[in-house]
Design an enzyme around this catalytic site. Structure first.
Site, PDB file in Angstrom:
ATOM      1  N   SER A 210      67.608   6.667  21.285  1.00 36.13           N
ATOM      2  CA  SER A 210      68.081   7.368  22.478  1.00 36.13           C
ATOM      3  C   SER A 210      67.005   7.329  23.545  1.00 36.13           C
ATOM      4  CB  SER A 210      68.438   8.814  22.148  1.00 36.13           C
ATOM      5  OG  SER A 210      67.387   9.675  22.532  1.00 36.13           O
ATOM      6  N   LYS A 211      67.464   7.334  24.793  1.00 38.68           N
ATOM      7  CA  LYS A 211      66.459   7.163  25.844  1.00 38.68           C
ATOM      8  C   LYS A 211      65.575   8.391  26.016  1.00 38.68           C
ATOM      9  CE  LYS A 211      69.586   8.024  29.713  1.00 38.68           C
ATOM     10  NZ  LYS A 211      70.313   7.387  30.800  1.00 38.68           N
ATOM     11  N   ARG A 212      65.994   9.518  25.459  1.00 40.44           N
ATOM     12  CA  ARG A 212      65.131  10.685  25.566  1.00 40.44           C
ATOM     13  C   ARG A 212      64.021  10.647  24.512  1.00 40.44           C
ATOM     14  NH1 ARG A 212      68.305  14.276  23.978  1.00 40.44           N
ATOM     15  NH2 ARG A 212      70.159  13.000  24.254  1.00 40.44           N
TER      16      ARG A 212
END
Ligand code: GLU
Length: 432
Positions: A210-212
């Site tokens: 995930s980009k987070r």
């Protein structure tokens, strides 16, 4: 003729998952047995999510990795384009109206909805074998929205038909879409392409990237100092294994040996520790001159190339990323001197007036490793302190760090004036 495609959405940055899918499509198409075409199509139908510059980021990311496409929005030879879905709305409407006319679809509040046939859906997945969904799994679904844009399943199928795509190689999250797509092929009386669903990449906690949480933007890999060849090699190993168990091999070799039989369906782990190791291997394989060039470019040519070339042999064995050149040897190229560290109890004896004047007596013309070793050895004896401590303080004063490349070599590169200046600053700051 084999024709494969990727169809990323330009919604921000170039995702490493897109690179992964692109890599496997590319390898399959370019494998000697196939000599196929690799196509880049943009799924830009979610108008709200489209972002300016995202298309360029995809081009840039794939090009950086050496994954070149034969057709795409920027390589439209007129035969199969346009390659942006937003430019194909008329086509989608025509095809949707065909289904309306044949009563295979119906209008519903301005949208067009496909009428499910209730048949079982089965396909032979190139990675997973037979996959089947019972009839009833697919309910009626919208193919064209009231704003005239196609839904993903419809747009993808129409494009794959018209672009004569022979193999759809994509992420496993699309397995559940495949029955709907098969139903559409049947409705149009078209043979469907072969499907291969690649495993989803997971991080060390086995969670979807995930980009987070995870590094997923290709630009970030570049900024962190990874080499594109190393990232490609790393991605190849996610789910695919080399027939001889090799871990280090290049894109050309991957393409030559690629076979779906060697792709596993279980979730490969995107382990950046492994990536760091692979990147280090590529750094070690690069000769000094080329590595210096890479570091120099990486730093946007901010430092003199000759300086970087001089330092490379001292740090190359310890670098896993280009950025580490600067953590290890930044003090040799940065104009601003580092803040001195006082690392031992014998600092005042080590960095003393006597040590400084010893070095000062060594003429510039004889400022080399051999003489510096001698002079520093004498200074250490005069100080009467432990050798380890002596050099630790030299290191801390000159580099502002307790880890550096070999210290006499470093001092040689730093030069007489700068070395003495830094020692004097350290001495002054210490006695304050
Ligand atoms: N936009 C979709 C994706 O990137 C395309 C899926 C497909 O290849 O059909 O996941």
């Amino acid at each position: 003729m084999i024709r494969v495609r990727i169809a990323p959405s330009p919604t921000g940055f170039a995702h490493v998952g897109t690179a992964y899918t692109a890599l496997f499509n590319y390898a399959f198409a370019k494998n000697k047995k196939n000599e196929g075409k690799f196509i880049l199509r943009l799924e830009d139908t979610d108008v709200k999510r489209n972002v300016k510059g995202a298309e360029e980021a995809i081009y840039e990311g794939l090009s950086w990795l050496g994954l070149s496409w034969d057709e795409g929005p920027d390589k439209d030879k007129g035969e199969y384009g346009p390659y942006r879905q937003s430019e194909r709305l008329k086509t989608y409407r025509e095809w949707a109206e065909r289904l309306l006319k044949e009563k295979k679809a119906y209008e519903d509040e301005g949208a067009i909805r496909f009428k499910n046939t209730g048949k079982d859906m089965v396909w032979d997945d190139l990675i997973r074998g037979k996959i089947s969904f019972p009839g009833g799994e697919v309910t009626d679904f919208v193919i064209l929205k009231s704003d005239g844009y196609p839904t993903y399943n419809f747009g993808a199928v129409i494009d794959d038909i018209l672009m004569e795509i022979t193999h759809v190689i994509r992420g496993e999250e699309h397995i559940s879409n495949t029955p709907r797509q098969l139903a559409l092929y049947t409705a149009f009386a078209k043979a469907h392409p072969k499907f291969a669903h690649l495993p989803t990449l997971r991080n060390k906690d086995r969670k979807k990237l995930s980009k987070r949480r995870d590094p997923v933007d290709l630009r970030v890999f570049r900024e962190k100092g990874y080499l594109p060849e190393a990232l490609v090699n790393f991605l190849c190993l996610l789910g695919w294994s080399h027939p001889q168990g090799k871990e280090i091999f290049d894109l050309e070799e991957f393409v030559r040996l690629f076979d779906f039989k060697r792709v596993r369906s279980a979730g490969p782990i995107f382990d950046t520790t492994k990536l760091d190791w692979i990147n280090g291997e590529y750094i070690r394989k690069t000769n000094n001159d080329s590595l210096a060039k890479l570091v120099w470019e990486y730093a946007e040519r901010k430092y003199p190339l000759e300086k970087v070339e001089e330092i490379i042999p001292l740090v190359r064995e310890r670098m896993n990323k280009l950025s580490e050149f600067f953590t290890l040897a930044g003090f040799l190229v940065e104009e601003k001197p580092p803040k001195p560290l006082f690392l031992t109890d014998s600092y005042s004896a080590n960095i003393s007036g006597a040590t400084i004047s010893k070095l000062n007596n060594l003429p510039e013309s004889r400022w080399n490793k051999q003489n510096l070793d001698k002079v520093l050895g004498e200074a250490n004896r005069m100080a009467g302190t432990a050798t380890g401590d002596f050099f630790m303080d030299i290191r801390g004063t000159i580099a502002g760090s307790s880890v550096t490349p070999p210290i006499t070599e470093s001092i040689e590169i730093l030069g007489k004036k700068e070395t003495i200046d830094r020692l004097k600053t350290g001495q002054k700051k210490f006695s304050k």
